[in-house]
Design an enzyme around this catalytic site. Structure first.
Site, mmCIF file in Angstrom:
data_model
loop_
_atom_site.group_PDB
_atom_site.id
_atom_site.type_symbol
_atom_site.label_atom_id
_atom_site.label_comp_id
_atom_site.label_asym_id
_atom_site.label_seq_id
_atom_site.Cartn_x
_atom_site.Cartn_y
_atom_site.Cartn_z
ATOM 1 N N HIS A 133 46.898 35.947 36.873
ATOM 2 C CA HIS A 133 46.347 34.676 37.359
ATOM 3 C C HIS A 133 47.434 33.683 37.768
ATOM 4 C CE1 HIS A 133 46.841 33.186 33.088
ATOM 5 N NE2 HIS A 133 47.097 32.067 33.725
ATOM 6 N N ASP A 163 44.930 41.124 33.303
ATOM 7 C CA ASP A 163 45.671 39.897 33.626
ATOM 8 C C ASP A 163 47.174 40.092 33.476
ATOM 9 O OD1 ASP A 163 45.838 37.338 34.618
ATOM 10 O OD2 ASP A 163 45.562 36.349 32.688
ATOM 11 N N GLY A 234 51.134 26.181 32.347
ATOM 12 C CA GLY A 234 52.511 26.477 32.742
ATOM 13 C C GLY A 234 53.169 27.478 31.822
ATOM 14 N N SER A 236 51.600 30.144 30.829
ATOM 15 C CA SER A 236 51.029 31.450 31.158
ATOM 16 C C SER A 236 52.080 32.387 31.725
ATOM 17 C CB SER A 236 49.893 31.294 32.164
ATOM 18 O OG SER A 236 48.777 30.691 31.583
ATOM 19 N N LEU A 291 34.256 56.149 29.710
ATOM 20 C CA LEU A 291 33.213 56.934 29.066
ATOM 21 C C LEU A 291 31.859 56.656 29.701
ATOM 22 C CD1 LEU A 291 32.646 58.916 26.749
ATOM 23 C CD2 LEU A 291 32.447 56.955 25.212
#
Length: 504
Positions: A133, A163, A234, A236, A291
């Site tokens: 992101h 992510d 910030g 992240s 599965l």
């Protein structure tokens, strides 16, 4: 470097340490300071550990700035700008008339969007790990190193499900961080978070691991570490480090009411991130085995009904048509307790086991079916790109049933009324015209059914292990059970299915 001392050496060293400590205490007292307490000494050791980790890690942390495309905004008013063509209300007001005259005749262009985040070097060749992101949909990704050098990133690869993202820069003299074993992390372990909150480069915060295995519902693949180390916008993509200086997580999200740090942050475990990054580097995308089931955790009430300890196994409540699970003969109500020789403890745990296994290879699984353990062989296939748990569960807006029909039946012990489910009603409820069961037409307030979460429009498909196709089936299935002991029901709400227990 460790040194081994003889008993005599230890004695001499001990005497010397006592003398030095005594001298330090005397000097401290002469200077008006109290001698250091054992507690202060331990605190100083922890401070030095934090300092050591920060010094080790900071050269490997990067700040990331992204730039998006400029957006062309069409004019909201599509009017010819002469006085006679304007509506009378506008034409009679000189100020409004001037306003429309000054409106630009061409579509407007908004400035490019900007974003910020963090990352860290995982390979000296220039490979950097961050969050998807942070870099998704960016036209340009600029990376700033600890020493101030800046580079435009290339070869950006992302995995939206987890992510996790990797990118490359062409730089020399890079120092990578080592990825640690996130499975070895324990609750209450000290950790440091490093990143660029609010654009403040190379900010270090400290905290502990607050919990493991969190799934707050912000990504398709969740098994987050929770920490109280301060994480803000910030941060992240920055690393979460243990006291050995190893990355045990990627700081990814916060739970907040204020929009900033509220004491609850989440990090992607390093073991998951490593597996994803390896595939992004080697293949450019992540291939997952699947599965093809929807799963439900074993809670206290369900554990009694299925005779399985809480936290052991996971219950199958839906089998996807055409999936490996269907081909293997897995049934609704099966409790998967073991897969590929690994114990299963939850839906998220099983998902993590399955996705990393080899595609097109058979694996042995153990299920509890009608109270008996059975061995099932299943050959996993590659997960379709559009496959997610949410897609399997649906989530369509639910319609309510029509007014009660004459053939409805009331079950007072449960506090519900039900009627036969016709294909037309099933389709209106979003359950699909081929679904069988009885539809709940009303639920009494404070009844066992309401406390269990049943609501009008729900479709009851099973009582215990007995399938229900009509009101008569439902009534027959209830003859051998009692609300006092708890009754296991398999309930569908639109495309969402689950087991629940009424009473008990």
């Amino acid at each position: 470097m460790q040194r081994i001392l003889s008993n005599r050496g230890w004695s001499a060293a001990l005497v010397a340490m006592v003398c030095l400590a005594g001298a330090a205490a005397v000097i401290a007292q002469r200077n008006g300071a109290a001698p250091p307490s054992p507690e202060a000494h331990h605190a100083q050791e922890l401070s030095e550990a934090f300092r050591s980790v920060a010094k080790h890690a900071l050269p490997s942390i990067v700040s990331i700035e992204t730039r998006g495309k400029a957006v062309r905004m069409a004019r909201e008013f599509n009017l010819p700008f002469d006085d006679e063509s304007l509506p009378e209300f506008f034409r009679n007001d000189p100020q409004l008339r001037q306003f429309f005259r000054r409106l630009p005749q061409q579509p407007q262009q908004l400035p490019p969007t900007r974003g910020m985040g963090s990352g860290f070097i995982i390979d000296a060749s220039g490979v950097i790990m961050t969050n998807t992101h942070v870099v998704a949909d960016a036209d340009e990704v600029k990376v700033r190193l600890h020493d101030g050098r800046e580079f435009v990133a290339t070869d950006i690869k992302t995995d939206p499900r987890s992510d996790v993202a990797i990118l490359r820069i062409g730089a020399d003299d890079l120092k990578p961080l080592r990825l640690g074993d996130s499975d070895a992390v324990e609750i209450a372990d000290w950790v440091l978070a490093i990143g660029s909150p609010f654009g403040l480069d190379l900010t270090v915060t400290a905290g502990i691991i607050s919990a493991k295995g969190r799934g707050p519902g912000i990504a398709d693949r969740e098994d987050f570490l929770q920490t109280d180390a301060a994480i803000n916008p910030g941060n992240s993509g920055g690393p979460l480090l243990n006291l050995r200086g190893e990355v045990i997580g990627i700081n990814t999200a916060i739970s907040t009411r204020s929009g900033a740090y509220d004491g609850v942050g989440f990090a992607i475990p390093s073991n998951m991130a490593r597996w994803v990054a390896d595939q992004l580097i080697e293949k450019g995308q992540v291939q997952r085995a699947y599965l093809g089931v929807s799963l439900q955790p074993v809670d206290t009430q369900l554990s009694k009904q299925f005779n399985v300890p809480v936290g052991q196994g996971t219950i199958v409540n839906q089998v996807m048509p055409g999936s490996p699970a269907e081909a293997a003969g897995i049934e609704v109500g099966d409790v998967i307790v073991d897969f590929a020789s690994e114990k299963v403890t939850s839906p998220r745990n099983l998902q993590g086991i399955v996705e990393r296994l080899q595609i097109d290879k058979p694996y042995r699984m153990t299920v509890l079916r009608d109270g008996k353990r059975e061995q099932v062989s299943v050959t996993l296939r590659e997960m379709p790109q559009n496959y997610t748990a949410r897609a399997l569960l649906g989530g369509e807006e639910q319609a309510q049933p029509d007014e009660p029909q004459p053939d409805e039946s009331k079950f007072e012990d449960f506090g519900i009324e039900v009627q036969d489910l016709t294909p037309e009603i099933a389709q209106r409820l979003g359950a699909g015209k081929d679904v069988q069961g009885v539809v709940v037409t009303s639920v009494e307030a404070t009844s066992p059914a309401q406390r269990a979460g049943i609501r009008p429009g729900d479709v009851i498909q099973m009582v215990g292990t007995s399938k229900v196709t009509s009101v008569d089936d439902f009534e027959t299935a209830l003859e051998d059970v009692s609300v006092e002991d708890g009754v296991l029901l398999f309930v569908r709400t639109g495309n969402l299915v689950r087991f629940l227990v009424v009473g008990g």
